[in-house]
Design a protein around this motif. Structure first.
Motif, PDB file in Angstrom:
ATOM      1  N   LEU A   1      42.162 -34.482   1.102  1.00  0.00           N
ATOM      2  CA  LEU A   1      41.490 -34.940   2.311  1.00  0.00           C
ATOM      3  C   LEU A   1      41.242 -36.442   2.225  1.00  0.00           C
ATOM      4  N   PHE A   2      41.360 -37.120   3.350  1.00  0.00           N
ATOM      5  CA  PHE A   2      41.132 -38.567   3.410  1.00  0.00           C
ATOM      6  C   PHE A   2      40.305 -38.845   4.664  1.00  0.00           C
TER       7      PHE A   2
ATOM      8  N   ALA B   1      28.463 -43.417  14.791  1.00  0.00           N
ATOM      9  CA  ALA B   1      29.172 -43.428  13.515  1.00  0.00           C
ATOM     10  C   ALA B   1      30.095 -42.225  13.470  1.00  0.00           C
ATOM     11  N   SER B   2      31.187 -42.342  12.700  1.00  0.00           N
ATOM     12  CA  SER B   2      32.188 -41.275  12.738  1.00  0.00           C
ATOM     13  C   SER B   2      32.933 -41.152  11.420  1.00  0.00           C
ATOM     14  N   LEU B   3      33.518 -39.990  11.208  1.00  0.00           N
ATOM     15  CA  LEU B   3      34.488 -39.717  10.145  1.00  0.00           C
ATOM     16  C   LEU B   3      35.820 -39.407  10.822  1.00  0.00           C
ATOM     17  N   ASN B   4      36.869 -40.103  10.410  1.00  0.00           N
ATOM     18  CA  ASN B   4      38.184 -39.950  11.050  1.00  0.00           C
ATOM     19  C   ASN B   4      38.067 -40.040  12.569  1.00  0.00           C
ATOM     20  N   ASN B   5      37.224 -40.951  13.011  1.00  0.00           N
ATOM     21  CA  ASN B   5      37.005 -41.246  14.435  1.00  0.00           C
ATOM     22  C   ASN B   5      36.398 -40.067  15.195  1.00  0.00           C
ATOM     23  N   ILE B   6      35.729 -39.158  14.489  1.00  0.00           N
ATOM     24  CA  ILE B   6      35.026 -38.043  15.134  1.00  0.00           C
ATOM     25  C   ILE B   6      33.540 -38.161  14.799  1.00  0.00           C
ATOM     26  N   SER B   7      32.731 -38.324  15.842  1.00  0.00           N
ATOM     27  CA  SER B   7      31.284 -38.366  15.687  1.00  0.00           C
ATOM     28  C   SER B   7      30.748 -36.961  15.902  1.00  0.00           C
ATOM     29  N   PHE B   8      30.037 -36.445  14.911  1.00  0.00           N
ATOM     30  CA  PHE B   8      29.640 -35.036  14.910  1.00  0.00           C
ATOM     31  C   PHE B   8      28.504 -34.788  15.889  1.00  0.00           C
ATOM     32  N   GLU B   9      28.678 -33.789  16.735  1.00  0.00           N
ATOM     33  CA  GLU B   9      27.645 -33.396  17.692  1.00  0.00           C
ATOM     34  C   GLU B   9      26.933 -32.152  17.169  1.00  0.00           C
ATOM     35  N   MET B  10      25.615 -32.245  17.025  1.00  0.00           N
ATOM     36  CA  MET B  10      24.863 -31.115  16.494  1.00  0.00           C
ATOM     37  C   MET B  10      24.886 -29.953  17.481  1.00  0.00           C
TER      38      MET B  10
ATOM     39  N   PHE C   1      38.987 -30.123  12.213  1.00  0.00           N
ATOM     40  CA  PHE C   1      38.719 -31.489  11.755  1.00  0.00           C
ATOM     41  C   PHE C   1      39.944 -31.990  10.988  1.00  0.00           C
ATOM     42  N   PRO C   2      40.452 -33.188  11.315  1.00  0.00           N
ATOM     43  CA  PRO C   2      41.707 -33.646  10.696  1.00  0.00           C
ATOM     44  C   PRO C   2      41.541 -33.980   9.219  1.00  0.00           C
ATOM     45  N   ASP C   3      42.565 -33.645   8.430  1.00  0.00           N
ATOM     46  CA  ASP C   3      42.548 -33.944   6.990  1.00  0.00           C
ATOM     47  C   ASP C   3      42.676 -35.438   6.711  1.00  0.00           C
ATOM     48  N   LYS C   4      43.172 -36.184   7.675  1.00  0.00           N
ATOM     49  CA  LYS C   4      43.339 -37.627   7.515  1.00  0.00           C
ATOM     50  C   LYS C   4      43.243 -38.275   8.893  1.00  0.00           C
ATOM     51  N   PRO C   5      43.030 -39.591   8.965  1.00  0.00           N
ATOM     52  CA  PRO C   5      42.939 -40.229  10.284  1.00  0.00           C
ATOM     53  C   PRO C   5      44.239 -40.080  11.059  1.00  0.00           C
ATOM     54  N   LEU C   6      44.110 -39.844  12.345  1.00  0.00           N
ATOM     55  CA  LEU C   6      45.298 -39.657  13.174  1.00  0.00           C
ATOM     56  C   LEU C   6      46.072 -40.957  13.352  1.00  0.00           C
TER      57      LEU C   6
ATOM     58  N   PRO D   1      46.481 -44.369  11.210  1.00  0.00           N
ATOM     59  CA  PRO D   1      46.184 -45.247  10.067  1.00  0.00           C
ATOM     60  C   PRO D   1      46.140 -46.714  10.499  1.00  0.00           C
ATOM     61  N   PHE D   2      45.320 -47.516   9.792  1.00  0.00           N
ATOM     62  CA  PHE D   2      45.232 -48.939  10.076  1.00  0.00           C
ATOM     63  C   PHE D   2      44.765 -49.655   8.803  1.00  0.00           C
ATOM     64  N   ASN D   3      44.656 -50.951   8.860  1.00  0.00           N
ATOM     65  CA  ASN D   3      44.163 -51.721   7.712  1.00  0.00           C
ATOM     66  C   ASN D   3      42.643 -51.580   7.676  1.00  0.00           C
ATOM     67  N   TYR D   4      42.170 -50.593   6.923  1.00  0.00           N
ATOM     68  CA  TYR D   4      40.785 -50.146   7.030  1.00  0.00           C
ATOM     69  C   TYR D   4      39.761 -51.230   6.691  1.00  0.00           C
ATOM     70  N   THR D   5      40.050 -52.038   5.718  1.00  0.00           N
ATOM     71  CA  THR D   5      39.057 -53.026   5.278  1.00  0.00           C
ATOM     72  C   THR D   5      39.534 -54.457   5.520  1.00  0.00           C
ATOM     73  N   GLY D   6      40.441 -54.625   6.454  1.00  0.00           N
ATOM     74  CA  GLY D   6      40.914 -55.969   6.784  1.00  0.00           C
ATOM     75  C   GLY D   6      39.898 -56.727   7.620  1.00  0.00           C
ATOM     76  N   ALA D   7      40.372 -57.640   8.449  1.00  0.00           N
ATOM     77  CA  ALA D   7      39.485 -58.435   9.297  1.00  0.00           C
ATOM     78  C   ALA D   7      38.624 -57.511  10.146  1.00  0.00           C
ATOM     79  N   PRO D   8      37.409 -57.949  10.480  1.00  0.00           N
ATOM     80  CA  PRO D   8      36.520 -57.094  11.291  1.00  0.00           C
ATOM     81  C   PRO D   8      37.211 -56.604  12.555  1.00  0.00           C
ATOM     82  N   LEU D   9      37.099 -55.311  12.802  1.00  0.00           N
ATOM     83  CA  LEU D   9      37.757 -54.690  13.941  1.00  0.00           C
ATOM     84  C   LEU D   9      36.741 -54.495  15.064  1.00  0.00           C
ATOM     85  N   THR D  10      37.027 -55.069  16.205  1.00  0.00           N
ATOM     86  CA  THR D  10      36.091 -55.001  17.328  1.00  0.00           C
ATOM     87  C   THR D  10      36.717 -54.381  18.569  1.00  0.00           C
ATOM     88  N   ALA D  11      37.986 -54.005  18.492  1.00  0.00           N
ATOM     89  CA  ALA D  11      38.644 -53.344  19.622  1.00  0.00           C
ATOM     90  C   ALA D  11      38.693 -51.832  19.363  1.00  0.00           C
TER      91      ALA D  11
END
Length: 557
Positions: A357-358, A379-388, A409-414, A416-426
């Motif tokens: 899992l990733f 906040a999210s994991l693999n771009n999914i924010s958990f709804e109680m 729930f996906p085993d990995k992000p649908l 992929p991107f440069n996760y820790t590169g320049a700040p992502l605002t889009a």
């Protein structure tokens, strides 16, 4: 589920289970009354939610092998649930405690009995409210002594003491959270940190609010340190004294000496301290670690290590704590943690992995028509924010209630991107849903948690309910699935229930899914949990009689 037939059936199963208990198992009973009490700190008095009127709450003392019955009666205006943090609750998810995951909350005027066995665990754990932000004041220690006749694998201390680190708000925390939610922004940071509920002499009105521990020259003391803070990883040190780390998260470690420890919310650390310095008064101190550009409560809580016979007029000495953004100390300290891995306490690290899992950890912004600003932070994991959900996941799973959660729930992000590169605002929006992962019984799982630079990088302490796991690797930057696994420690990695994912980095954990049920996994920063940084694992039943959920859990209400 409250019908008399089901109640009688539950009583029958409990009686049968009780009769089958080993003769040597003791039964420990506790009564937890959830009460509101007026408490004063920092020259501010306010009503807080407590257990038995105590802040922090009572310590649960048990021994490995005991059965524990804790009756929680809710006299407060808030719904309540209690989580026994780090207890594995083997085949007994109904006693785990997180609201709407393994139980419906305890309503005002109602009671619930948490009934569990302590099997194969000894050391320091803790309990806390697991609904809303009520663990700001509802928490306490769990001390599990080894079986009779089994010594510690380190020098026997002369005495032991609980050191519980926390936070204090002058205002009502629940109201602050409501205000933050209306704005779609974080609530105000805490006004102080505390040691055993007391902020110490660096704050106003400290005279009655300083914890002091008396020691005798030449003797050794065991400190059971717990980070019960809601949102801050903390450094802890004692002026003039080194600490010998001997246990983390109720698992013995290879001992090592350090002048300070780093402890994340949810974690516990046992240290030995020798009172061999010149008789005097020495400050114990705690303050946050934060190596991202984010606002925090940066004030230092203090308590006093007092040598016997030294007058209280002697001014204490302050320790040299690491600076708040000391990333090098944080990484080097965590790298020193190793499982004891002795014949008596082996490290059974899964060497073969059945499921990889990733999960990426991200912050974001979603539209919010009810928020004043029209948007809200999430906040999210693999771009999914958990709804109680409004029905407990374990109840829905057990009774096959449709529409409560999805197991996709996906085993990995649908994407992929440069996760820790320049700040992502889009593209900062995230999907919202109650989505979990289904895990085959007794399969081995490797989970890589990857921090990202969505809005900002940040350290995240993740807690997995129902399990310990081995922290086999960690690093800064993006996880490399080809190169990094070759560097994993598969011999004596630390075994934990809560692990920090470093700022702009990753952590890899492994565990064997041998505990059937529904088990929550979430960031232990309350702010991020409330924003959706959480999910759950549905671990399927095995085929054997002892590989399914315990029969006594079938009708818990």
């Amino acid at each position: 589920m409250a019908k008399s037939f089901l109640a009688s059936l539950l009583l029958f199963f409990q009686i049968v289970w009780f009769i089958s208990l080993p003769a040597e198992a003791a039964i420990k009973k506790y009564q937890f009354d959830i009460q509101v009490k007026n408490v004063s700190r920092l020259c501010h008095a306010k009503p807080i939610v407590t257990v038995n009127g105590m802040f922090p709450g009572p310590t649960v003392y048990i021994r490995e092998g005991d059965r524990v019955l804790i009756n929680v009666t809710n006299h407060a205006k808030y719904n309540m649930s209690i989580h026994w943090h780090g207890l594995k609750q083997f085949r007994n998810g109904w006693a785990d405690g997180p609201a709407y995951i393994t139980q419906c909350p305890i309503k005002t005027g109602h009671s619930y009995v948490y009934d569990f066995n302590v099997t194969g665990q000894r050391g320091t754990l803790w309990w806390h409210a697991h609904i809303s932000w009520l663990r700001a004041t509802v928490y306490g220690a769990i001390v599990i002594m080894p079986k009779q006749g089994t010594p510690f694998p380190f020098p026997q201390p002369h005495q032991e003491t609980n050191i519980i680190l926390g936070e204090w708000w002058n205002n009502d925390v629940e109201e602050l959270v409501k205000q933050g939610n209306k704005l779609g922004l974080p609530p105000n940071a805490s006004d102080a940190h505390t040691i055993n509920g007391k902020p110490g002499p660096l704050f106003p009105c400290y005279e009655k609010h300083t914890y002091a521990m008396e020691v005798e020259q030449g003797k050794t003391y065991l400190l059971r340190i717990i980070n019960a803070a809601l949102n801050d990883e903390l450094f802890f040190a004692i002026a003039g004294h080194n600490m010998m780390v001997v246990e983390v998260d109720a698992v013995y470690t290879k001992p090592f000496s350090t002048n300070a420890i780093l402890i994340a919310p949810g974690q516990t650390t046992n240290v030995l301290v020798q009172a061999t310095q010149a008789p005097g008064r020495y400050f114990m101190a705690a303050r946050p670690f934060m190596d991202a550009l984010l606002p925090i409560d940066n004030k230092t809580a203090t308590a006093i290590l007092q040598y016997k016979g030294v007058p209280t007029t002697v001014l204490p000495i302050l320790p040299q704590l690491p600076v708040p953004d000391d990333t090098d100390f944080a990484l080097s300290y965590n790298a020193k943690l190793r499982s004891l891995n002795s014949p008596q306490f082996p490290a059974n690290v899964p060497l073969k992995v059945d499921r990889h899992l990733f999960y990426t950890i991200g912050l974001g912004i979603n539209p919010c028509p009810t928020c004043i600003n029209g948007t809200q932070l999430i906040a999210s994991l693999n771009n999914i924010s958990f709804e109680m959900p409004q029905i407990g996941l374990l109840q829905a799973h057990f009774f096959n209630i449709k529409g409560v959660f999805r197991t996709d729930f996906p085993d990995k992000p649908l994407t992929p991107f440069n996760y820790t590169g320049a700040p992502l605002t889009a593209n900062l929006a995230a999907n919202i849903g109650t989505r979990v992962s289904k895990i085959t019984y007794n399969s081995t799982v490797e989970l890589v948690l990857q921090d990202t630079n969505l809005l900002t990088v940040e350290s995240h302490p993740f807690h997995l309910h129902g399990y310990n796991f081995f922290v086999v690797g960690t690093g800064i930057g993006n996880f490399d699935p080809k190169e990094d696994p070759a560097k994993f420690n598969l011999v004596d990695p630390p075994e934990r229930n809560t692990v920090g994912v470093p700022t702009g980095g990753w952590t890899a954990i492994r565990f064997r899914a041998n505990n059937p049920g529904v088990w929550f996994m979430h960031c232990h920063l309350e702010l991020h949990t409330s924003w959706g940084l959480k999910t759950a694992f549905v671990v399927e039943d095995g085929k054997g009689a002892d590989q399914t959920r315990n029969v006594k859990e079938h009708f818990p209400f």
